[in-house]
Each structure stands twice: as C-alpha cells, then as structure tokens.
Design an enzyme around this catalytic site. Structure first.
Site, PDB file in Angstrom:
ATOM      1  N   HIS A 186       0.802  -1.223   0.045  1.00 14.89           N
ATOM      2  CA  HIS A 186      -0.079   0.045   0.163  1.00 14.89           C
ATOM      3  C   HIS A 186       1.034   1.271   0.042  1.00 14.89           C
ATOM      4  CE1 HIS A 186      -3.910   2.120   1.527  1.00 14.89           C
ATOM      5  NE2 HIS A 186      -2.816   3.205   1.701  1.00 14.89           N
ATOM      6  N   GLU A 187       1.777   1.266   0.851  1.00 18.85           N
ATOM      7  CA  GLU A 187       2.834   2.436   0.816  1.00 18.85           C
ATOM      8  C   GLU A 187       3.600   2.645  -0.214  1.00 18.85           C
ATOM      9  OE1 GLU A 187       1.759   4.458   3.175  1.00 18.85           O
ATOM     10  OE2 GLU A 187       0.684   3.154   4.307  1.00 18.85           O
TER      11      GLU A 187
END
Length: 267
Positions: free
Chosen positions: A141-142
């Site tokens: 996600h990051e």
C-alpha cells in the site's frame, strides 16, 4: 526541507501532489541529521494517525521513504523496491482505507501474500526484508504511494461515489494498469551475500515457490485476469456494474455499484 515541529500534515485527495512519483533519496543525504530528522517525523506522523504505515510522499515530501510498524517494532525503508513476490495464486483479498482519501471510502484490493523488499537504511546500507500478512499488505500500500498510485485505482469507476468518479474517470484506465502491475527489480545484493546482518529485524523466512493450485484456484486466477481485460475494453455503464458485481463475488465481498434506474437507459 525538514521544518520544525513533531508531525507533518498529510495531503488530502484530490491533491495532485498525491499523484507524483517520489524521487529516490540521493547518496549525499545518507548519514545526515536531515535524513534522520525526516525519518523521525515520518514515524511520529504515522503513530499520531494510528496507522500501520506511511509514505513521505503522502506528506508532500519528495523522497522515497516508507515507515511501517507492527506496534512493537519499526521498519524504515529508504528507496524501497520489490525483488521477490509470492506466486499470484496466493494473493490475498483485503478491504483497505487510506488516510488521504475520504474516510468512508473503502476498496477491495488484491495484495501479494509475501514480498521481499530491498531498501537502504539511514546510513545508506542496502538491506533486504521479507514480509508476510498485514505488514506485506501495508508495505505494498505504502510503496504504491511512492508511485503515485492510490487504492481508488484498484476498483472500477462504478464502485466509487459519484463525486470521486467525476475526478478520477479521465485517467482511471492508465492508473489502474499501474495499480495492477506486480513490478520486480533485480536485487543489488547478490544472493550469496544475503547474510544475517543484511536482514532487517523480524524478517520472515522466504516462502517456497512451489504452489499447488487446484482447479478452483486456477479458475479464480483466470477470472481475475479476464475481468481486468474486460474492464479495459467496455464503455457501457451497465456492463461496468456487472463486472463490479462479478469481481465482488470473486473476492467474496459486496459490490458497491448502483443499478441503472428502471425506465432510463444506461450509457
């Protein structure tokens, strides 16, 4: 520039800065007080928000830096890149939210079960880490943020509220292609050089590439690929709604797509 204060403010959708690709941290900054201060502020900002991860890019910092935490230990990844992913047949379905998106927006996404990431530490030493489960999900996600990719890119336009769809529809196809990529880079550390000191703490053992994929497993993978290709070619709103429901069924979730109003044609 690292300004005073403990935490940063985050960008909020649809801030164009969230779509920028973060620049790699140059060698001249490794081992400096500036980089150490930046990392500390990123950690404090993440912890204050109660998040499991945060990218500097989300805070308007043009630097490829990601912070992750499992609540007990911290992981700092500078210039992170994926060098290994578990097989596609082991991808997991997650319902995700994002600090920079409207708080009520949730997206059902597919993430690799395990990933191996190569990155630098504060002193510029290249290290590797293997993550599974929630930390693997958070890392993907990051690192998507590093590429200017948001979870809104993972879903169909029909799964978005109208106010988001109006903003996103112009470049959604291109961004979804990016979101669905499973990019791998060649490791700079040779396999024979993977010593204990090269492993960031609490790395998990690497998973074998041997996977037993039965007929049901193969069907799900095939349908996932087919839905992706179909969504790239259709222009009918009702067909998009149908695809959204098929995808939701495949991922064992509920579609958020609306229905065409009775008596009114769809596009």
């Amino acid at each position: 520039v690292v300004k005073s204060g403990t935490c940063w403010e985050m960008g909020r959708w649809p801030d164009p800065a969230l779509r920028r690709v973060a620049s790699k941290v140059p060698p001249k900054y490794f081992g400096t007080k500036m980089l150490s201060t930046l990392a500390s502020k990123l950690k404090e900002t993440c912890n204050q928000a109660g998040a499991v991860g945060l990218a500097a890019q989300q805070c308007g910092i043009d630097a490829s830096i990601v912070y992750l935490t499992d609540g007990n230990k911290d992981i700092l990844l500078i210039n992170p890149r994926f060098v290994w992913r578990s097989p596609e047949v082991k991808m997991n379905s997650w319902e995700e939210q994002c600090l920079v998106l409207p708080p009520d927006f949730r997206a059902t996404v597919m993430r690799d079960n395990k990933v191996k990431i190569e990155a630098e530490d504060l002193n510029g030493n290249t290290r590797t880490i293997t993550l599974g489960g929630e930390l693997a999900r958070a890392a993907q996600h990051e690192i998507d943020h590093d590429r200017g990719v948001l979870i809104v890119d993972q879903v169909a336009l029909s799964d978005m509220p109208e106010f988001m769809r109006i903003v996103e529809e112009g470049s959604h196809d291109q961004r979804q292609n990016m979101a669905f990529e499973r990019i791998l880079e060649n490791p700079s550390i040779r396999q024979k050089d993977f010593h204990v000191e090269n492993i960031i703490p609490f790395a998990e053992a690497a998973e074998t590439d041997e996977v037993k994929c039965d007929d049901e497993c193969k069907r799900r993978i095939s349908e996932r690929r087919a839905l992706f290709q179909q969504s790239r070619s259709t222009r009918s709103r009702q067909e998009l709604f149908d695809i959204s429901r098929q995808r939701a069924s495949l991922y064992n979730t509920t579609s958020q797509a609306a229905n065409c109003m009775p008596g009114f044609p769809c596009w």
